[in-house]
Design a protein around this motif. Sequence first.
Motif, PDB file in Angstrom:
ATOM      1  N   GLU A   1      -3.237  -1.181  -6.739  1.00 48.11           N
ATOM      2  CA  GLU A   1      -3.914  -0.694  -5.398  1.00 48.11           C
ATOM      3  C   GLU A   1      -4.452  -2.304  -4.799  1.00 48.11           C
ATOM      4  O   GLU A   1      -5.298  -2.825  -5.299  1.00 48.11           O
ATOM      5  CB  GLU A   1      -5.049   0.310  -5.409  1.00 48.11           C
ATOM      6  CG  GLU A   1      -4.465   1.695  -5.923  1.00 48.11           C
ATOM      7  CD  GLU A   1      -3.383   2.338  -5.169  1.00 48.11           C
ATOM      8  OE1 GLU A   1      -3.345   2.016  -4.003  1.00 48.11           O
ATOM      9  OE2 GLU A   1      -2.783   2.938  -5.708  1.00 48.11           O
TER      10      GLU A   1
ATOM     11  N   SER B   1       2.904   1.494  -3.875  1.00 46.39           N
ATOM     12  CA  SER B   1       1.812   1.015  -4.942  1.00 46.39           C
ATOM     13  C   SER B   1       2.054   1.320  -6.237  1.00 46.39           C
ATOM     14  O   SER B   1       1.318   0.813  -7.027  1.00 46.39           O
ATOM     15  CB  SER B   1       0.609   1.504  -4.176  1.00 46.39           C
ATOM     16  OG  SER B   1       0.351   2.925  -4.425  1.00 46.39           O
TER      17      SER B   1
ATOM     18  N   LYS C   1       0.859  -1.247   0.035  1.00 44.73           N
ATOM     19  CA  LYS C   1       0.146  -0.007  -0.061  1.00 44.73           C
ATOM     20  C   LYS C   1       0.860   1.476  -0.049  1.00 44.73           C
ATOM     21  O   LYS C   1       0.485   2.381  -0.601  1.00 44.73           O
ATOM     22  CB  LYS C   1      -0.972   0.005   1.143  1.00 44.73           C
ATOM     23  CG  LYS C   1      -2.243  -1.148   1.084  1.00 44.73           C
ATOM     24  CD  LYS C   1      -2.967  -0.897   2.308  1.00 44.73           C
ATOM     25  CE  LYS C   1      -4.347  -1.900   2.140  1.00 44.73           C
ATOM     26  NZ  LYS C   1      -4.873  -2.231   3.060  1.00 44.73           N
TER      27      LYS C   1
END
Length: 204
Positions: free
Chosen positions: A43, A23, A20
């Motif tokens: 994502e 990404s 995350k």
Amino acid sequence: MYIPELYKNENAEEIKSFIKTNSFGILVNQTQGKLWGTHIPLELETNLQGKEVLFGHISKENPQGESFTDNNEVLSIFNGPHSYISSSWYDHENVPTWNYIAVHVYGKIRIIEGEELLFAMKKLVDKYEATSKNPVKIENLSAETMRQINGITAFEIEITDIQAVHKLSQNRDDKNHNTIISELEERKDNNSQAIADAMKKQRS
């Protein structure tokens, strides 16, 4: 990905957090008979069916999209900080090396449209607009602007395997390990600082 046992990262939450945070990845597959890579945001999110997947999109002009239906196997590469490690920092003779963090995600890609596409785009925009002074919202864009979505191929990737490496001088004793951290911190560049922080966290 080749990962010596000592450098494997099998902490699921740590890996998710890394993906995350880092990404902007590389999507790799077989396209027109050769390996093809595209640099795009990928994502890690929960889809409408409640399953954890990678969302992404590419231009419809990108030939990579034409191969998604013929061969749905893809590799997503996420790179983190990295830094050269000089062997002059050791208290013994040895060779230089490189410390780094990276994650490979293998999966099956599926083109998404309609409600699924809008859901994925909203997730993407909301994430990166969160710190904007005047955040853009997908739901507030005009129909004319939203027609630009017709120029992309959106997809989700069902994750089949994750391989994560954090090569952080785990093979060094405390004395040399601490010296490497000190030398990295003296460099001041972001990569060296990030690797030094990761080394401290991993050893603790």
